[in-house]
Scaffold this active site. Structure first.
Site, short mmCIF file in Angstrom:
data_model
loop_
_atom_site.label_atom_id
_atom_site.label_comp_id
_atom_site.label_asym_id
_atom_site.label_seq_id
_atom_site.Cartn_x
_atom_site.Cartn_y
_atom_site.Cartn_z
N GLU A 1 20.58 36.75 44.91
CA GLU A 1 20.36 37.97 45.50
C GLU A 1 19.92 38.05 46.79
OE1 GLU A 1 16.70 39.52 44.01
OE2 GLU A 1 17.55 41.42 43.79
N CYS B 1 17.21 46.28 43.75
CA CYS B 1 17.27 45.23 42.69
C CYS B 1 18.37 45.49 41.93
CB CYS B 1 16.01 45.33 41.83
SG CYS B 1 15.49 46.66 40.95
N LYS C 1 -1.63 47.11 42.73
CA LYS C 1 -1.53 46.36 43.86
C LYS C 1 -0.43 46.62 44.69
CE LYS C 1 -1.62 42.16 45.98
NZ LYS C 1 -0.21 42.28 46.46
N GLU D 1 10.15 43.33 36.05
CA GLU D 1 11.58 43.82 36.45
C GLU D 1 11.87 43.03 37.75
OE1 GLU D 1 13.90 45.23 38.24
OE2 GLU D 1 12.72 46.98 38.84
P1 NAP Z 1 7.47 39.00 45.87
O1 NAP Z 1 7.10 37.94 46.43
O2 NAP Z 1 8.11 39.00 44.27
O3 NAP Z 1 6.54 39.97 45.98
C1 NAP Z 1 6.46 41.22 44.93
C2 NAP Z 1 4.93 41.61 44.77
O4 NAP Z 1 4.36 40.49 44.26
C3 NAP Z 1 3.98 41.87 45.92
O5 NAP Z 1 3.38 42.96 45.76
C4 NAP Z 1 3.57 40.66 45.99
O6 NAP Z 1 2.12 40.77 46.75
C5 NAP Z 1 3.29 40.36 44.71
N1 NAP Z 1 2.96 38.80 44.53
C6 NAP Z 1 3.69 37.68 45.19
N2 NAP Z 1 3.19 36.40 44.66
C7 NAP Z 1 2.63 36.68 43.80
C8 NAP Z 1 1.83 35.77 42.63
N3 NAP Z 1 1.93 34.68 42.83
N4 NAP Z 1 1.22 36.55 41.57
C9 NAP Z 1 1.11 37.85 41.59
N5 NAP Z 1 1.56 38.49 42.57
C10 NAP Z 1 2.50 38.03 43.56
O7 NAP Z 1 9.07 39.66 46.66
P2 NAP Z 1 9.08 39.64 48.59
O8 NAP Z 1 8.28 38.25 48.88
O9 NAP Z 1 8.04 40.93 48.94
O10 NAP Z 1 10.55 39.47 48.58
C11 NAP Z 1 11.11 38.28 48.23
C12 NAP Z 1 12.50 38.54 47.62
O11 NAP Z 1 12.16 39.09 46.29
C13 NAP Z 1 13.13 39.63 48.09
O12 NAP Z 1 14.06 39.08 49.22
C14 NAP Z 1 14.20 40.12 47.08
O13 NAP Z 1 15.15 39.26 46.77
C15 NAP Z 1 13.27 40.20 45.74
N6 NAP Z 1 12.75 41.56 45.55
C16 NAP Z 1 13.24 41.96 44.34
C17 NAP Z 1 12.55 43.09 44.05
C18 NAP Z 1 13.18 44.01 42.86
O14 NAP Z 1 12.86 45.05 42.93
N7 NAP Z 1 13.64 43.43 41.85
C19 NAP Z 1 11.76 43.86 45.02
C20 NAP Z 1 11.30 43.14 46.01
C21 NAP Z 1 11.61 42.02 46.44
P3 NAP Z 1 1.28 39.73 47.70
O15 NAP Z 1 2.46 39.44 48.83
O16 NAP Z 1 0.14 40.31 48.27
O17 NAP Z 1 1.03 38.44 46.74
#
Ligand code: NAP
Ligand code: MG
Length: 834
Positions: free
Chosen positions: A412, A317, A209, A283
Site C-alpha cells: 500500500e 484505504c 483518540k 479496518e
Molecule cells: P498508524 O500508525 O496505523 O496510525 C493510525 C492511528 O493509530 C493513529 O491514531 C495512531 O495514533 C494510532 N496508533 C499508532 N500506533 C498505535 C499503537 N501501537 N496502539 C494503538 N494505536 C496506535 O498509521 P499512520 O502512521 O498514521 O500511517 C502509516 C500508514 O498506515 C500509511 O502510510 C498508510 O499506509 C496506512 N494507513 C491506512 C489507513 C486506512 O484507512 N486503512 C489510514 C491511515 C494510514 P498515534 O500516532 O498517536 O499512536
C-alpha cells in the site's frame, strides 16, 4: 450515498474530450481563484484561545505539554493542543463507566433522539466542519463539503434509526460497555462518525483518540455534542500520544477496541487484545484492484478510475491503486488515462477549483517518493505531468511496465500513485486481483452484466464496485477480508461489532502473567504416552484392534508420527480405543486437503449443501443407539442422556441444513442509484478446536455444521478427552456424499493442533473453545496473517439453543461482501450526492 464523481471537471465536458479541437479549447481555458472563506473557522479556533485539550465528561481539560496543529497546505500553525497525560485517560474511563450505566439503559427512543440531535447539529455546522477539516488535513474543500461531512451526518441519522428499533430487531443482544476507538488522519471526521454512531446507537460509551495530526474536527465535534445535549462521559475525546493509544488498548476496563489505520498496528492490536475476551474490529490497509474489461465503457472507466485513485490524494484505504486492463485495449485505455490525468489540477485545499490538494505531511510525501523511486530503479515507466505548488504536494502518478512481484504492486503506497498491469482472460484478471495479502475493495468495469457479477463474486474483498468506485453509505457495511482486517462498519452487519449476546459475560479482560510467560512453549508436541494395557474381549482373546485414524481429504489416514493416545472409559477402567496423536504434518495435510476442496464446495448450490447435511443427519439417526452408548462409555452421562445428546445433534444438523439457503444476504437500502447487495460468502478454510466438555458429539456438530453448510472447508480437532464421538462419524460421513476435503478431522492434543492451525498461512479463520490460555495463544498467533478468530473460554451449555446454535455461528462462518451495482441506461458512475 457518496459518489466520488467530484473532481472539478464536469463529466459531460470530459466525455467530449477525445476530440482534439475541444481538448485544445479546454486547455486554453483558465480558472480564476475561488477560495473558500476560512474566517468562521479561524474565529472558532480563537474561541478556544487557539488551544485545545481533552474533552472529558463534557468538559475541556487543558493539561500537559503543548503541540502544534499544522495546516498541510502551507505548513502554517492553525492552533495548539495539550497532549493529555495518561492520568487523564483514567478520568476519561471513569466518566465513561459512570455514563455507561445510564446511557445503556436509556429507553430506545431517548437514545434515538440524542443521535438524531447530533445529526441535526452536525448538519447545521456542516460548512464550518468542512473548512476545519480541509485546513487541518489538507484535503480539497470540495471533497469534504460534498463527501465526508454529508456522509458523517448520514451515519448519525442511520444509527439514530437503529437505536429506535434495536430492541425489536436484535432482542438477544446487549451493549458491550466502554469502547476505545482509535482513528487515522485520512478521513478524521468520517472515521469518527463511522465509529461513534454505531457505538452510541447500541448503548456503549466511547473514548475516542483522533490521529495526532488531525484533531480539530474531533474537537469541533465535541463542541457540537455539548450543543446537542449529549450527557457528559458518553463520548470522551483524548488528545494523547502513542503511549495514550497503547493504554487505551491495555486498560482492563475497556470492553472493545475499534481501530482504523495501518496493518502493522492492526496486527499489534490483535496480539495485545488476545485472550482477554474483549472485542476487536480492524479496518486496515488495501491494494484494491480495478479490473477494466474490453467490454467496458472506457470513458466511464477512466472517470471512475481517476476518482478511485486520486481522491483525497490517494490517501484512502480503498483507493483503486492496482489497475488491471485487458490486453487488447491496454494501449488505448492508458492513453485515455494519461490524457485525463493531464487535466488534473493540484493546489491549496481551500481552493474550490482544484482536483487534488496537500498530502498529510512530509513523512507521507517521503514515503510516496521512495516507492516511486523503487519503480524507477526497477525500470518501470513513471508518468507525471501535473505541476504542484511547493510544499506537501505530490502529482498524480501512473506507473506502467511493472512486475507483479514488485513492491509497488504488492504494498500500500497511500498516495496518488496508480500501478497498471495487463491480463488476457477473466480468469487471469481474477487471479491477479486476488494475488494480494489485502482484500478490502475492488472495482470491475464492463457492460456485460454476467461478467461483472462473476468477477464481483470471485474477487476476495469486502466491497465490490461494478462500474464505479468509492460508493459508500451508512446502510451498507465497509470492511475487508484477509490482512485488510475484520469486522464491518455500517449496515446491520456493523452493529454486531458493538453488541454481544445477552447470555455472555463482559469477558475477563486480562490474561495472567504466567500464561504470557509460558506462551512460547504452548502447543509444543510432547511424546505421546505408551499404550496402556490391551483390551480384552469376553472370549478371552485380544479384541480386534479399533484404532481410528485421521480423516483427511475424505479418506482415513494413519497419523504421521505413528503415536497414539489411549481413550479410557469415564471410570478409567476400560480402554475404549486409541486415537492417532496428530502432529503438525497431519494438520498441514488436512489444511492442504481443505484448501483444495474449499473453492468447489463454496460454489455448490446451497440446495446441494443442505441435502448433504440432511443426509448426514439421517445416517446419524440410523445409528443413534450406538452413538448414545459410546457417549455414555466415554463421559458416563448415562445412555438416556447420551440419547438426548444424539437427538439434539440430529436436530442441530437439521437447523443448519435449513440455513443453507436462508442466510445468503440482503439488499441494502442505501441512497445509491442502483442496487447494493450484501452477500454472505464463505470465510474459506476454518480451523477448529472443540472443547473438552461433557457433550463431545453435540459440540463437534454445533461447530462444523454451520461452517460447512455456509460453504467453508474445515479442519477440526475434536474433543481431546472424548474424541471417539467424532471418529465414529467417519462411516456416517462416507455414506453421506460429503466431498472429500470439506471436513477433515485430526485427533490428538488440542494445543498442538490449535497452535498449528493458528499459525498456518492458508487458513482464513480459527475457532477455539477451551481455556483462557488457549484463547490467548490462538488469538496471538492468528495475528500472523490476521485470521479471524472465534474463541470462547467461558464454557457453553451446548444443549441450550441460545448458546449452542444460531446466528452467532452463521456469522462466524461468513464474510459479508457488499456489491454496488448502478442502474440506468448508462450504468457507469451513477450516483447521488447527499
Ligand atoms: P498508524 O500508525 O496505523 O496510525 C493510525 C492511528 O493509530 C493513529 O491514531 C495512531 O495514533 C494510532 N496508533 C499508532 N500506533 C498505535 C499503537 N501501537 N496502539 C494503538 N494505536 C496506535 O498509521 P499512520 O502512521 O498514521 O500511517 C502509516 C500508514 O498506515 C500509511 O502510510 C498508510 O499506509 C496506512 N494507513 C491506512 C489507513 C486506512 O484507512 N486503512 C489510514 C491511515 C494510514 P498515534 O500516532 O498517536 O499512536
Ligand atoms: Mg493537521
Amino acid at each position: 450515498m457518496l459518489s466520488l464523481r467530484t473532481l472539478s471537471l464536469p463529466s459531460p465536458l470530459h466525455r467530449t474530450l477525445s476530440t482534439p479541437s475541444i481538448t485544445s479549447l479546454f486547455t486554453s481555458m483558465s480558472y480564476g481563484p475561488a477560495p473558500e472563506d476560512d474566517s468562521a473557522a479561524r474565529s472558532w479556533i480563537k474561541s478556544h484561545d487557539g488551544k485545545f485539550g481533552a474533552f472529558i465528561n463534557g468538559e475541556w481539560i487543558k493539561e500537559g505539554e503543548v503541540v502544534d496543529n499544522v495546516c498541510p497546505s502551507d505548513g502554517s500553525i492553525l492552533s495548539q493542543t495539550h497532549q493529555a497525560p495518561i492520568s487523564l485517560l483514567d478520568r476519561a474511563i471513569e466518566s465513561s463507566e459512570i455514563a455507561y450505566k445510564s446511557w445503556s439503559t436509556l429507553p430506545p427512543h431517548h437514545r434515538a433522539r440524542h443521535l438524531y440531535s447530533i445529526a441535526r447539529n452536525l448538519q447545521k455546522h456542516s460548512r464550518l466542519l468542512s473548512v476545519i477539516e480541509s485546513l487541518d488535513n489538507g484535503k480539497p474543500i470540495r471533497e469534504v463539503r460534498d463527501g465526508d461531512v454529508g456522509l458523517a451526518v448520514r451515519h448519525f441519522y442511520y444509527h439514530a434509526g437503529w437505536a429506535q428499533v434495536l430492541n425489536e430487531e436484535m432482542p438477544n443482544y446487549s451493549s458491550l460497555g466502554v469502547v476505545s476507538q482509535i482513528i487515522p488522519w485520512n478521513f478524521p471526521l468520517l472515521m469518527l462518525a463511522w465509529k461513534i454512531a454505531p457505538a452510541l446507537s447500541t448503548g456503549n460509551t466511547v473514548i475516542l483518540k483522533p490521529a495526532p495530526n488531525t484533531r480539530l474536527s474531533a474537537f469541533l465535534f465535541a463542541d457540537i455534542l455539548k450543543e446537542s445535549g449529549l450527557p457528559g462521559g458518553v463520548v470522551n475525546v483524548v488528545s494523547g500520544d502513542n503511549e495514550m493509544a497503547e493504554a487505551m488498548v491495555s486498560d482492563t476496563r475497556i470492553d472493545k477496541v475499534a481501530f482504523t489505520g495501518s496493518t502493522n498496528v492492526g496486527k499489534h492490536l490483535q496480539k495485545e487484545t488476545a485472550g482477554r475476551g474483549i472485542k476487536l474490529s480492524l479496518e486496515l490497509g488495501g491494494k484494491s484492484p480495478v479490473i477494466v474489461y474490453d467490454s467496458a465503457d472506457l470513458d466511464g472507466a477512466v472517470e471512475g478510475l481517476v476518482n478511485g485513485i486520486f481522491y483525497n490524494q490517494g490517501q484512502v484505504c480503498c483507493a483503486g491503486s492496482r489497475l488491471l486492463v485487458q490486453e487488447n485495449i491496454y494501449e488505448k485505455f492508458i492513453e485515455k488515462v494519461k490524457r485525463r490525468m493531464s487535466t488534473l489540477r493540484v493546489g491549496s485545499s481551500l481552493e474550490k477549483n482544484i482536483d487534488m490538494a496537500a498530502l498529510i505531511d512530509e513523512t507521507q510525501k517521503k514515503r510516496i517518493q521512495e516507492f516511486v523511486e523503487i519503480g524507477r530503479e526497477e525500470g518501470a515507466d513513471v508518468y507525471q505531468q501535473t505541476e504542484c505548488p511547493d510544499g506537501c504536494y505530490y502529482p498524480p502518478t501512473l506507473i506502467t511496465n511493472v512486475q507483479s512481484t514488485s513492491r509497488l504492486v504488492q504494498e500500500e503506497i497511500f498516495g496518488p500513485v496508480l500501478v497498471a498491469q495487463t491480463f488476457r482472460t477473466p480468469t487471469e484478471a481474477i487471479k491477479l486481483a486476488n494475488n494480494s495479502k489485502y482484500g478490502l475493495s475492488a472495482g470491475v468495469w464492463t457492460e456485460q452484466l454476467g461478467l461483472a457479477l462473476e468477477t464481483a463474486l470471485s474477487v476476495k474483498a469486502g466491497v465490490l464496485w461494478v462500474n464505479g468506485h468509492n460508493n459508500f453509505d451508512a446502510a451498507a457495511g465497509f470492511g475487508g477480508y484477509k490482512e485488510s482486517g475484520f469486522g464491518r462498519e455500517g449496515g446491520k452487519e456493523g452493529l454486531y461489532e458493538y453488541m454481544k449476546l445477552k447470555w455472555k459475560s463482559r469477558g475477563q479482560k486480562t490474561v495472567s502473567d504466567q500464561i504470557i510467560a509460558r506462551s512460547d512453549n504452548w502447543g509444543k508436541e510432547t511424546l505421546a504416552p505408551l499404550p496402556s494395557s490391551p483390551t480384552s474381549s469376553s472370549t478371552g482373546l485380544p479384541s480386534v484392534d479399533r484404532t481410528p485414524k485421521m480423516y483427511i481429504g475424505g479418506a482415513q489416514k494413519r497419523p504421521d508420527g505413528n503415536y497414539v493416545l489411549p481413550i479410557m472409559s469415564h471410570d478409567g477402567e476400560t480402554l475404549l480405543g486409541q486415537v492417532g496423536a496428530g502432529n503438525r504434518k497431519d494438520v498441514r495435510d488436512a489444511v492442504q486437503a481443505a484448501n483444495k476442496a474449499a473453492l468447489g464446495w463454496g460454489k455448490r448450490a446451497a440446495y446441494n449443501r443442505s441435502q448433504i447435511l440432511f443426509f448426514i443427519a439421517e445416517n446419524l439417526s440410523i445409528r443413534k443407539e450406538e452413538f448414545a452408548k459410546r457417549l455414555d462409555a466415554m463421559t458416563g452421562c448415562g445412555e438416556d442422556e447420551g440419547m438426548k445428546e444424539v437427538e439434539e445433534s440430529i436436530s442441530r444438523l437439521f437447523t443448519y441444513a435449513s440455513y443453507a439457503d436462508k442466510y445468503g444476504g440482503s439488499v441494502q437500502e442505501t441512497a445509491f442509484y442502483g442496487v447494493t447487495t450484501s452477500v454472505n460468502e464463505p470465510v474459506g478454510v476454518i480451523g477448529m478446536v472443540c472443547d473438552d466438555g461433557e457433550r463431545p458429539l453435540l459440540s463437534f456438530i454445533s461447530m462444523i455444521a454451520p461452517a460447512i453448510v455456509r460453504g467453508n472447508a474445515v479442519v477440526v480437532a475434536p474433543s481431546e478427552k472424548y474424541p471417539l464421538a467424532a471418529t465414529d462419524l467417519y462411516q456416517v460421513l462416507d455414506t453421506s456424499d460429503l466431498p472429500g476435503g470439506v471436513l477433515n478431522i485430526v485427533t490428538g492434543e488440542s494445543a498442538v493442533i490449535a497452535k498449528t492451525l493458528a499459525e498456518h498461512q492458508h487458513i482464513d479463520g480459527v475457532w477455539y473453545f477451551g481455556d483462557v490460555e488457549g484463547c490467548y495463544n490462538v488469538q496471538k498467533r492468528a495475528a500472523g496473517n490476521m485470521k479471524r478468530t472465534f474463541v470462547c473460554s467461558e464454557g457453553r451449555d451446548w444443549m441450550v439453543k441460545q448458546q449452542g446454535e444460531g446466528e452467532e455461528f452463521l456469522r462466524e462462518s461468513s464474510e459479508v461482501k457488499n456489491i454496488w451495482m448502478p442502474m440506468g441506461e448508462s450504468m457507469s458512475g451513477a450516483g447521488a450526492a447527499y
